[in-house]
Design a protein around this motif. Structure first.
Motif, PDB file in Angstrom:
ATOM      1  N   ARG A  55       0.829  -1.205   0.000  1.00 35.78           N
ATOM      2  CA  ARG A  55       0.000   0.000   0.000  1.00 35.78           C
ATOM      3  C   ARG A  55       0.867   1.261   0.000  1.00 35.78           C
ATOM      4  O   ARG A  55       0.601   2.212  -0.729  1.00 35.78           O
ATOM      5  CB  ARG A  55      -0.929   0.005   1.219  1.00 35.78           C
ATOM      6  CG  ARG A  55      -1.857   1.213   1.244  1.00 35.78           C
ATOM      7  CD  ARG A  55      -2.826   1.226   2.423  1.00 35.78           C
ATOM      8  NE  ARG A  55      -3.581  -0.004   2.532  1.00 35.78           N
ATOM      9  CZ  ARG A  55      -3.333  -0.982   3.425  1.00 35.78           C
ATOM     10  NH1 ARG A  55      -2.333  -0.856   4.277  1.00 35.78           N
ATOM     11  NH2 ARG A  55      -4.081  -2.052   3.479  1.00 35.78           N
ATOM     12  N   GLY A  67       2.270   1.922  -3.365  1.00 40.47           N
ATOM     13  CA  GLY A  67       1.234   2.519  -4.220  1.00 40.47           C
ATOM     14  C   GLY A  67       1.040   4.001  -3.953  1.00 40.47           C
ATOM     15  O   GLY A  67       0.869   4.797  -4.881  1.00 40.47           O
ATOM     16  N   ILE A  68       1.084   4.384  -2.680  1.00 44.89           N
ATOM     17  CA  ILE A  68       0.936   5.800  -2.315  1.00 44.89           C
ATOM     18  C   ILE A  68       2.077   6.628  -2.895  1.00 44.89           C
ATOM     19  O   ILE A  68       1.864   7.727  -3.419  1.00 44.89           O
ATOM     20  CB  ILE A  68       0.852   5.954  -0.779  1.00 44.89           C
ATOM     21  CG1 ILE A  68      -0.478   5.385  -0.269  1.00 44.89           C
ATOM     22  CG2 ILE A  68       1.031   7.411  -0.348  1.00 44.89           C
ATOM     23  CD1 ILE A  68      -0.553   5.223   1.242  1.00 44.89           C
ATOM     24  N   SER A  85       1.654   7.188  -6.517  1.00 43.19           N
ATOM     25  CA  SER A  85       0.616   8.197  -6.731  1.00 43.19           C
ATOM     26  C   SER A  85       1.182   9.599  -6.563  1.00 43.19           C
ATOM     27  O   SER A  85       0.940  10.486  -7.388  1.00 43.19           O
ATOM     28  CB  SER A  85      -0.531   7.977  -5.747  1.00 43.19           C
ATOM     29  OG  SER A  85      -1.511   8.979  -5.882  1.00 43.19           O
ATOM     30  N   SER A 125       0.668   3.115  -9.440  1.00 41.56           N
ATOM     31  CA  SER A 125      -0.082   3.350  -8.212  1.00 41.56           C
ATOM     32  C   SER A 125      -1.326   2.465  -8.160  1.00 41.56           C
ATOM     33  O   SER A 125      -1.601   1.823  -7.136  1.00 41.56           O
ATOM     34  CB  SER A 125      -0.492   4.822  -8.114  1.00 41.56           C
ATOM     35  OG  SER A 125      -1.316   5.027  -6.995  1.00 41.56           O
ATOM     36  N   THR A 146      -2.011  -0.418  -5.459  1.00 44.26           N
ATOM     37  CA  THR A 146      -3.181  -0.201  -4.609  1.00 44.26           C
ATOM     38  C   THR A 146      -4.147  -1.381  -4.709  1.00 44.26           C
ATOM     39  O   THR A 146      -4.668  -1.859  -3.693  1.00 44.26           O
ATOM     40  CB  THR A 146      -3.889   1.111  -4.991  1.00 44.26           C
ATOM     41  OG1 THR A 146      -2.957   2.193  -4.828  1.00 44.26           O
ATOM     42  CG2 THR A 146      -5.108   1.368  -4.121  1.00 44.26           C
TER      43      THR A 146
END
Length: 94
Positions: free
Chosen positions: A56, A59-60, A63, A71, A75
């Protein structure tokens, strides 16, 4: 003794997450490296919760870097780990 070593490794992964969070605003590439390393450790430990958290966080970062395809990929993978963790916890009545 093995349990103590694993506990230390889990704490190490969590400490790396904190370090990654602190580095995120200043250097997202450094944070990404930290979370990727955390993911590798979590995979060795077979810790589903820490694997999901690491994915996670990756992924952040993607982003924040504007790398939306990566991302979304991370996610979605993290969401899958959330389901696995919830299912495991429900089986052991946590």
């Amino acid at each position: 003794m093995v349990k103590q070593a694993i506990a230390l490794d889990e704490n190490f992964v969590l400490a790396k997450h904190i370090l990654g969070d602190l580095s995120l605003d200043k250097n997202s590439d450094k944070s990404l490296d930290i979370y990727i390393e955390s993911l590798k450790i979590a995979e060795v430990l077979k810790d589903k919760l820490l694997i999901g958290r690491s994915i996670r966080k990756i992924g952040i970062i993607y982003s924040k870097k504007g790398e939306n395809d990566k991302s979304i990929l991370y996610t979605n993978e993290a969401a899958g780990w959330d389901i696995v963790v919830r299912d495991t916890c429900s089986r052991i009545n946590i």
